[in-house]
Scaffold this motif. Structure first.
Motif, PDB file in Angstrom:
ATOM      1  N   THR A  15       0.827  -1.204   0.000  1.00  0.00           N
ATOM      2  CA  THR A  15       0.000   0.000   0.000  1.00  0.00           C
ATOM      3  C   THR A  15       0.861   1.253   0.000  1.00  0.00           C
ATOM      4  N   ILE A  16       0.268   2.326  -0.500  1.00  0.00           N
ATOM      5  CA  ILE A  16       0.899   3.641  -0.478  1.00  0.00           C
ATOM      6  C   ILE A  16      -0.063   4.585   0.231  1.00  0.00           C
ATOM      7  N   GLU A  17       0.417   5.309   1.222  1.00  0.00           N
ATOM      8  CA  GLU A  17      -0.388   6.315   1.901  1.00  0.00           C
ATOM      9  C   GLU A  17       0.337   7.640   1.805  1.00  0.00           C
ATOM     10  N   ILE A  18      -0.330   8.612   1.203  1.00  0.00           N
ATOM     11  CA  ILE A  18       0.330   9.872   0.930  1.00  0.00           C
ATOM     12  C   ILE A  18      -0.688  11.003   0.816  1.00  0.00           C
ATOM     13  N   GLY A  19      -0.508  12.014   1.630  1.00  0.00           N
ATOM     14  CA  GLY A  19      -1.355  13.203   1.558  1.00  0.00           C
ATOM     15  C   GLY A  19      -2.842  12.951   1.668  1.00  0.00           C
ATOM     16  N   GLY A  20      -3.251  11.970   2.495  1.00  0.00           N
ATOM     17  CA  GLY A  20      -4.673  11.667   2.650  1.00  0.00           C
ATOM     18  C   GLY A  20      -5.201  10.672   1.642  1.00  0.00           C
ATOM     19  N   ARG A  29      -4.916   6.845   0.115  1.00  0.00           N
ATOM     20  CA  ARG A  29      -4.421   5.490   0.408  1.00  0.00           C
ATOM     21  C   ARG A  29      -4.653   4.613  -0.808  1.00  0.00           C
ATOM     22  N   ILE A  30      -3.576   4.004  -1.310  1.00  0.00           N
ATOM     23  CA  ILE A  30      -3.643   3.139  -2.492  1.00  0.00           C
ATOM     24  C   ILE A  30      -3.278   1.724  -2.069  1.00  0.00           C
TER      25      ILE A  30
END
Length: 245
Positions: free
Chosen positions: A129-134, A136-137
């Motif tokens: 997963t990628i979590e960035i700037g609000g 979430r992928i």
């Protein structure tokens, strides 16, 4: 691991056999349908279709209708095949949720490469997963949320957002985006990227502003916290310069 299953839908038996033969050599399981109604019957009966190759012009129910029905229940990748190559047709396909669009006649080897590229990118581990700037992928589940709320993206929109997130802060040319997101000898117009970016920005709501346009070149994905960090660094440098004067 079981072979991935592909549904090939075309009213021409010769075309189905050609595609089936090329895919089978690569280890895919191929099931077939000769019209739109049969395609939906097979798709909903088998429930384990990993990708659909769908002709547009078919009897009983055309490809657009089939795609629209599938998209009500599934985000399975769909490659559209058509004998027409007009831009309006391509845009209609993307509007309905198509992930790729290939005009006939086409090279079976290129079709197979597109299939492999789509399935390879959709097969990432569920924990990745990628979590960035609000935002979430979840690459494994193929899900995106913004501030905790789910966002429905097409397969290609998901790939585009993932690529942006993986390359945050970098200036990305349209050519580079085409090569990395559309994969393997993509012959489409760069306007395809602009169309997808416009839709992606809209679906990300206020987070859509993270995708900055670099005029004459392409795009840069810059999350909010990076903008703040850059500003703070600039202010700090300015303050330091002021103290040395």
């Amino acid at each position: 691991m079981d072979a991935l299953k592909i549904l090939m839908v075309d009213d021409e038996a010769r075309m189905r056999k050609l595609v089936r033969d090329f895919l089978s050599v690569k280890g895919f399981r191929v099931v077939e349908a000769g019209d739109g109604e049969e395609a939906l019957d097979v798709f909903f009966a088998q429930k384990d279709i990993d990708l659909v190759i769908l002709d547009v012009m078919m009897p009983k129910m055309n490809g657009w209708q089939v795609l629209k029905e599938i998209r009500q229940y599934s985000r399975v990748p769909v490659i559209m095949l058509t004998a027409r190559s007009e831009e309006s047709d391509e845009l209609q396909g993307f509007d309905l949720g198509a992930d790729e669009y290939i005009s006939k006649p086409f090279s079976p080897k290129i079709l197979v490469a597109r299939v492999e590229a789509i399935l390879r990118r959709s097969g990432t581990a569920a924990s990745d997963t990628i979590e960035i700037g609000g935002i979430r992928i979840d690459r494994g589940a193929h899900e995106v949320s913004v501030d905790g709320k789910p966002v429905e993206l097409s397969f290609k929109e998901f790939e585009l957002l993932t690529y942006f997130a993986e390359n945050q802060g970098q200036a990305l040319s349209r050519e580079k985006i085409l090569n990395n997101v559309w994969n393997y000898d993509y012959y489409g117009d760069a306007r395809t990227i602009d169309t997808h970016v416009k839709k992606l920005r809209s679906k990300l709501r206020d987070k859509g502003d993270y995708i900055k346009t670099i005029w004459g070149m392409g795009y840069r994905f810059t999350p909010e916290h990076e903008d703040k960090d850059a500003k703070e660094q600039k202010d700090a440098k300015g303050a330091a310069a002021g103290r040395t004067d």
